[in-house]
Structures are given as structure tokens and as C-alpha cells.
Design a protein around this motif. Structure first.
Motif, short mmCIF file in Angstrom:
data_model
loop_
_atom_site.label_atom_id
_atom_site.label_comp_id
_atom_site.label_asym_id
_atom_site.label_seq_id
_atom_site.Cartn_x
_atom_site.Cartn_y
_atom_site.Cartn_z
N UNK A 140 0.80 -1.21 0.00
CA UNK A 140 0.00 0.00 0.00
C UNK A 140 0.84 1.26 0.00
N UNK A 141 1.96 1.24 0.71
CA UNK A 141 2.83 2.42 0.73
C UNK A 141 3.47 2.65 -0.64
N UNK A 142 3.78 1.57 -1.35
CA UNK A 142 4.31 1.72 -2.71
C UNK A 142 3.25 2.32 -3.63
N UNK A 143 2.00 1.88 -3.46
CA UNK A 143 0.90 2.45 -4.24
C UNK A 143 0.69 3.91 -3.86
N UNK A 144 0.80 4.23 -2.59
CA UNK A 144 0.64 5.62 -2.14
C UNK A 144 1.65 6.53 -2.82
N UNK A 145 2.89 6.08 -2.89
CA UNK A 145 3.92 6.90 -3.53
C UNK A 145 3.57 7.18 -4.98
N UNK A 146 3.03 6.19 -5.67
CA UNK A 146 2.62 6.38 -7.06
C UNK A 146 1.43 7.34 -7.16
N UNK A 147 0.45 7.16 -6.29
CA UNK A 147 -0.75 7.98 -6.33
C UNK A 147 -0.47 9.46 -6.07
N UNK A 189 -6.59 6.02 -10.85
CA UNK A 189 -6.50 6.48 -9.46
C UNK A 189 -7.43 5.68 -8.57
N UNK A 190 -8.67 5.51 -9.02
CA UNK A 190 -9.65 4.77 -8.22
C UNK A 190 -9.23 3.33 -8.00
N UNK A 191 -8.79 2.66 -9.05
CA UNK A 191 -8.41 1.25 -8.92
C UNK A 191 -7.18 1.07 -8.06
N UNK A 192 -6.24 1.99 -8.15
CA UNK A 192 -5.07 1.93 -7.27
C UNK A 192 -5.47 2.12 -5.81
N UNK A 193 -6.42 3.03 -5.56
CA UNK A 193 -6.89 3.21 -4.19
C UNK A 193 -7.48 1.90 -3.64
N UNK A 194 -8.26 1.22 -4.47
CA UNK A 194 -8.87 -0.01 -4.00
C UNK A 194 -7.88 -1.16 -3.93
N UNK A 195 -6.86 -1.15 -4.75
CA UNK A 195 -5.80 -2.16 -4.62
C UNK A 195 -5.10 -2.02 -3.27
N UNK A 196 -4.77 -0.78 -2.91
CA UNK A 196 -4.15 -0.54 -1.60
C UNK A 196 -5.09 -0.93 -0.47
N UNK A 197 -6.36 -0.60 -0.62
CA UNK A 197 -7.36 -0.86 0.43
C UNK A 197 -7.61 -2.36 0.60
#
Length: 220
Positions: free
Chosen positions: A56-63, A75-83
């Protein structure tokens, strides 16, 4: 992951989230909420969104990277991948132990930022919530603040703005509107705190709302 979206379905522990726009003072309130939970005898697991796990932190850095021109659906799908990663590996195990999970944002943020701010369909976000999260927070506190006041606070910190913080004021007005509409539709789950008050009053109101939830949660 539980197969229900109903608050209080899990009585093992509770998922408590804190929401708000830019500059609303979430960091200060989170510290106070954690202290209040611990003072009442609860073990607390803190987390944030996006993030909270190594993936999730790796996804956060990208977002949040201003150099990444992400389209709204990405953006939405990355948020849900992290979640999804957060729920499976941190939230549900903590709840099963009887811990309280205190989250700096949860799915309400997607309804506000990707739904309200980006204009993506709320039904799509709800479908993703059901498919990949499977639960709502048991209690959510929304720190509500005028957009101009919040942005002035955030910009006064002097830190470089991330990708989302660089959006126009109109974006954040839509975010606030979506948060307020969601709170109005779910008053039993979402408590609203006036974040324009002095910080001591904001903390006092937030802790009082938390106490009221805990009293209900612990009632037979």
C-alpha cells in the motif's frame, strides 16, 4: 474479509476512520483519538490510506507523485488495490484479535475524492467497496472545514504539494460536498465535527463523539 457491509456485524473489534479535506487537522485529532481509545482500555492499531502495508505504501507513492498523470479510473483502482491489501492483511486480523483499528481515511475518501472530486460514478465505487473491501467503518468522524480555510492551512506548512493537493479549489469544493452528503445520508455512522474551531475544541468534540460511539458499541 467479512461478507457483510453492515456496521456492528463484527463485534470483535471496531474499525474507526477519520476523514476530512485538506488542512482539516486530522493528524492532531488522530493522536487524541488513539489516546482516548487506549485510556478506555483498548488495544489500537493505527493505519492510513492509501498505504498502511508495504504494498500500500508503494501504491501511495505512485498515487501522490506529481509526475504521474493518472487518469481518474486508474487512481480509483489503485486506491482499492491498496485498500484490499490493507483489509486482508491488517484490518481483519486486528479486528479478530479484538483490537480497535484507527484509520486515517477509509472508503469514504474514495466516495469524496474519486466520486465527488473526479466525478466517477458513486455506484461504481460502491461496487468496488462490496467486492474488494466487504465492510464499512463501524464509526467515522468527519472533520468539516471551509475549503479556502483548509487549503490556506495546508499551504502554510511549506511542504511541496502532492499530486492531489495540486488540484484546483473547485475540486476540493466537490470533495467537501460529497463528504457532507455522505454524512447526511448516514448520520448513525458518520459524526461531523466543525474543524474551524480552535484545535482544543475540535479535539474535545472528536473525543466526545468517539466516547458516544464506544458507549453504544459496548452496550449489551
Amino acid at each position: 474479509m467479512t461478507d457483510t457491509m453492515t456496521p456492528h456485524a463484527l463485534r470483535r473489534g471496531a474499525l474507526i476512520s477519520l476523514e476530512g479535506g485538506e488542512g482539516a487537522g486530522k493528524t492532531t485529532v488522530l493522536v487524541a483519538l488513539r489516546a482516548r481509545l487506549e485510556a478506555r482500555g483498548h488495544a489500537v492499531v493505527g493505519t492510513r490510506e492509501p498505504g498502511g502495508t508495504p504494498a500500500g505504501e508503494a501504491i501511495r507513492a505512485l498515487l501522490l507523485d506529481p509526475a504521474q498523470p493518472l487518469v481518474p479510473n486508474t487512481e480509483l483502482l489503485l486506491m482499492f488495490a491498496s485498500r484490499a491489501q490493507l483489509v486482508e492483511t491488517l484490518v481483519e486480523p486486528a479486528l479478530a484479535r479484538g483490537d480497535m483499528v484507527l484509520a486515517d481515511r477509509f472508503t469514504d475518501a474514495s466516495f469524496a475524492y474519486q466520486g465527488g472530486g473526479r466525478g466517477l460514478p458513486m455506484g461504481l465505487i460502491a461496487d468496488l467497496e462490496r467486492a474488494f473491501v466487504g465492510r464499512m467503518p463501524d464509526f467515522t468522524l468527519l472533520l468539516d472545514l471551509d475549503v479556502q480555510a483548509g487549503l490556506a492551512r495546508a499551504r502554510s506548512r511549506g511542504a511541496p504539494a502532492d499530486r492531489i493537493e495540486r488540484e484546483k479549489d473547485e475540486f476540493f469544493e466537490r470533495v467537501r460536498g460529497a463528504y457532507r452528503a455522505r454524512a447526511a445520508a448516514q448520520p448513525q455512522r458518520i459524526g461531523v465535527v466543525d474543524a474551524s474551531q480552535p484545535v482544543e475544541a475540535v479535539v474535545q468534540d472528536a473525543c466526545a463523539a468517539l466516547d458516544a460511539f464506544l458507549d453504544r458499541w459496548n452496550a449489551p
